[in-house]
Design a protein around this motif. Structure first.
Motif, PDB file in Angstrom:
ATOM      1  N   VAL A 233       0.798  -1.159  -0.146  1.00 25.85           N
ATOM      2  CA  VAL A 233       0.136  -0.043   0.044  1.00 25.85           C
ATOM      3  C   VAL A 233       0.984   1.143  -0.053  1.00 25.85           C
ATOM      4  O   VAL A 233       1.860   1.312   0.866  1.00 25.85           O
TER       5      VAL A 233
ATOM      6  N   LEU B 242      -1.313  -1.149  -4.253  1.00 27.09           N
ATOM      7  CA  LEU B 242      -2.298  -0.173  -4.515  1.00 27.09           C
ATOM      8  C   LEU B 242      -1.453   1.337  -4.103  1.00 27.09           C
ATOM      9  O   LEU B 242      -0.900   1.356  -2.965  1.00 27.09           O
TER      10      LEU B 242
ATOM     11  N   TYR C 270      -2.306   5.400  -3.829  1.00 29.45           N
ATOM     12  CA  TYR C 270      -3.174   6.374  -3.820  1.00 29.45           C
ATOM     13  C   TYR C 270      -2.551   7.780  -3.841  1.00 29.45           C
ATOM     14  O   TYR C 270      -1.317   7.823  -3.804  1.00 29.45           O
TER      15      TYR C 270
ATOM     16  N   ILE D 203      -6.696   6.187  -7.156  1.00 35.73           N
ATOM     17  CA  ILE D 203      -6.150   4.925  -7.141  1.00 35.73           C
ATOM     18  C   ILE D 203      -5.599   4.397  -8.301  1.00 35.73           C
ATOM     19  O   ILE D 203      -6.146   4.391  -9.542  1.00 35.73           O
TER      20      ILE D 203
ATOM     21  N   MET E 146      -2.979   0.865  -9.377  1.00 43.24           N
ATOM     22  CA  MET E 146      -2.879  -0.407  -9.337  1.00 43.24           C
ATOM     23  C   MET E 146      -1.590  -1.236 -10.034  1.00 43.24           C
ATOM     24  O   MET E 146      -1.412  -0.707 -11.134  1.00 43.24           O
TER      25      MET E 146
ATOM     26  N   ILE F 149      -9.617  -0.647 -14.138  1.00 40.92           N
ATOM     27  CA  ILE F 149     -10.204  -0.809 -12.646  1.00 40.92           C
ATOM     28  C   ILE F 149     -11.781  -0.549 -12.939  1.00 40.92           C
ATOM     29  O   ILE F 149     -12.440  -1.378 -12.329  1.00 40.92           O
TER      30      ILE F 149
ATOM     31  N   GLY G 156      -7.466   7.258 -12.557  1.00 40.76           N
ATOM     32  CA  GLY G 156      -7.903   6.569 -11.196  1.00 40.76           C
ATOM     33  C   GLY G 156      -8.873   7.362 -10.217  1.00 40.76           C
ATOM     34  O   GLY G 156      -9.052   6.545  -9.327  1.00 40.76           O
TER      35      GLY G 156
ATOM     36  N   GLY H 116     -10.711   6.286  -3.386  1.00 40.58           N
ATOM     37  CA  GLY H 116      -9.359   5.396  -3.870  1.00 40.58           C
ATOM     38  C   GLY H 116      -9.799   4.101  -3.120  1.00 40.58           C
ATOM     39  O   GLY H 116      -9.576   3.167  -3.718  1.00 40.58           O
TER      40      GLY H 116
ATOM     41  N   SER I  48     -10.672   0.459  -4.623  1.00 41.77           N
ATOM     42  CA  SER I  48      -9.706  -0.866  -4.452  1.00 41.77           C
ATOM     43  C   SER I  48     -10.219  -1.864  -3.703  1.00 41.77           C
ATOM     44  O   SER I  48     -10.090  -3.091  -4.025  1.00 41.77           O
TER      45      SER I  48
ATOM     46  N   VAL J  89     -12.307  -3.873  -6.201  1.00 46.94           N
ATOM     47  CA  VAL J  89     -11.403  -4.741  -7.111  1.00 46.94           C
ATOM     48  C   VAL J  89     -11.099  -5.877  -6.393  1.00 46.94           C
ATOM     49  O   VAL J  89     -11.003  -7.231  -6.971  1.00 46.94           O
ATOM     50  N   LEU J  90     -10.416  -5.748  -5.006  1.00 44.19           N
ATOM     51  CA  LEU J  90     -10.053  -6.910  -4.254  1.00 44.19           C
ATOM     52  C   LEU J  90     -11.431  -7.977  -3.978  1.00 44.19           C
ATOM     53  O   LEU J  90     -11.048  -9.050  -3.824  1.00 44.19           O
TER      54      LEU J  90
ATOM     55  N   LEU K  73      -5.005 -10.098 -10.005  1.00 38.87           N
ATOM     56  CA  LEU K  73      -5.490  -8.705 -10.612  1.00 38.87           C
ATOM     57  C   LEU K  73      -5.240  -8.945 -12.312  1.00 38.87           C
ATOM     58  O   LEU K  73      -5.600  -8.281 -13.009  1.00 38.87           O
TER      59      LEU K  73
END
Length: 444
Positions: free
Chosen positions: A179, A238, A240, A247, A249, A262, A328, A341, A345, A348-349, A359
């Motif tokens: 992160v 990730l 930010y 965001i 990635m 994303i 983003g 952001g 994220s 997506v997770l 991913l």
């Protein structure tokens, strides 16, 4: 809509110490906003900021101005922009103020307002504040002065809100996540959200000193994130930006996954879950491959002007819940009122955990077309895009692309530049066509 003297598309922004980002103007802006909001029966305004050193000065000046107008300020400290939008709603405050210049360097700063609903202030209210700024400043009677307070559990409340958007039956247990918080407003939020959901978290960009925000880190520079993902064999990285509304990635192979990809992953997941509600709003800069991939899913796609406020306007007009930019900014309107952001994220997770896919696998449906951008300075006066020769070369290139690419020619809103963008499946062709158009613009 009246012409604005101070408010731009994203509040008031500029270099610290240069008008309007001065203590004097912040004081007057706090007072003017306080006067207008008090006339609507307002009592309390939340003030959040990112980690820039100038945030202390500006929040003090704003608080003094608000107090002089009879309004109380509640400080929530360094907090992502979307957190201020959420907390303004949850604390039933009349407005929220964010002191941030987003992804800009530390020596810039800005001031923007959220309404009680966590959305941009209505135009009429912004215009009333601008009009009040022209009036001489006064002060209410001592008994009516506003007070200042601090909300100590603001970070914890927002962490819980973010976690609440992740399905309760899923966990990030077994995932290793890097992160990068850009030494910005998410530094004490994002790592805790991921940890509390079960992930092993490796932090970078979480040591703000007031001057390192966005410096060679975060969503605008993923070099350090990519290196850390590869060095630690992480599942995902990730990044930010300084105020946490963007965001970017990186997948486990070190590939960048941008806002368009994303957006597609989130759209496909919402479609599967049956809560997409219409289509997706992108911008003029959204990659054509996103449009094609969504079309294959039967999902409508429209383009707004560049800027998250224009994306949101189109979403509201269409009554859609998903929109975003390749930079983003991702807005998931059934989760928060602005680009967020951390929440993007987590969406997506969710898809990664739900389908046990990496991913890399999730983003491979959108193989981004190469984009070539060329900026051409012109001497002001007539707009080169009105020239017949320029129109002709643009039409010829469009014809050659035959729907397998696109061109975008636009005049910069802030400086005498023409921006040429050509996008197609082959990088060499995109470069060739962009240079061909640029040459004609320079001649004319």
């Amino acid at each position: 809509m009246a012409e604005r003297k101070y408010f731009g598309t994203d509040g008031v922004r500029g270099r610290v110490g240069t008008f309007p980002i001065t203590p004097e103007f912040a004081l007057k802006l706090g007072w003017a906003a306080g006067k207008v909001l008090a006339s609507h029966g307002s009592q309390r305004v939340l003030i959040g900021k990112d980690t820039r050193i100038s945030g202390y000065m500006l929040e003090s000046a704003l608080e003094a101005g608000l107090a002089a107008a009879g309004l109380s300020a509640a400080f929530i400290g360094p907090m992502p922009t979307p957190a201020v939008a959420y907390l303004t709603r949850t604390f039933r405050a009349e407005a929220g103020i964010v002191i941030s210049a987003s992804h800009n360097p530390y020596y810039d700063n800005g001031i923007k307002f959220f309404s009680a609903q966590g959305t941009k202030l209505p135009d009429a209210v912004e215009e009333a504040i601008e009009a009040m700024l022209e009036q001489p400043m006064d002060c209410v009677e001592s008994a009516q002065l506003g007070r200042a307070s601090r909300i100590n559990d603001a970070a914890g409340r927002y962490i819980e809100f973010c976690k609440g958007t992740f399905p309760a039956h899923l966990s990030l247990d077994g995932y290793k996540i890097v992160v990068d918080c850009a030494h910005g407003a998410t530094y004490h939020i994002a790592p805790n959200v991921m940890r509390e959901l079960g992930a092993e978290v490796i932090e970078i960009g979480t040591s703000p000193n007031g001057m390192n925000i966005n410096e060679k880190c975060g969503a605008t520079d993923i070099t350090a994130l990519r290196e850390k993902v590869l060095a630690t064999n992480a599942d995902i990285g990730l990044a930010y930006d300084g105020d946490g509304d963007r965001i970017m990635m990186v997948d486990h192979l070190g590939n960048k996954v941008d806002g368009d990809q994303i957006l597609f992953i989130i759209a496909r997941e919402k479609l599967r879950a049956g809560n997409l509600q219409g289509g997706v709003v992108g911008t003029l800069m959204s990659n054509m491959s996103l449009e094609i991939a969504l079309k294959q899913l039967g999902v409508p796609f429209i383009r707004a002007k560049v800027g998250d406020r224009y994306v949101l306007e189109q979403m509201q007009e269409q009554n859609w819940v998903l929109g975003g930019e390749n930079s983003g900014h991702i807005i998931i309107a059934d989760k928060n009122t602005t680009g967020d952001g951390i929440i993007a994220s987590l969406a997506v997770l969710t898809a990664m955990v739900q389908h046990k896919l990496s991913l890399h696998e999730l983003s491979s449906a959108v193989q981004l077309f190469p984009q070539v951008l060329i900026n051409i300075r012109f001497s002001g006066g007539t707009n080169p895009l009105e020239n017949q020769a320029v129109k002709q070369v643009a039409a010829e290139v469009e014809q050659k692309l035959k729907g397998k690419g696109r061109i975008l020619l636009r005049k910069s809103g802030t400086e005498p530049l023409i921006r040429v963008m050509v996008e197609c499946e082959e990088a060499e062709l995109a470069q060739q066509y962009a240079e061909q158009i640029a040459a004609v613009i320079k001649e004319n």
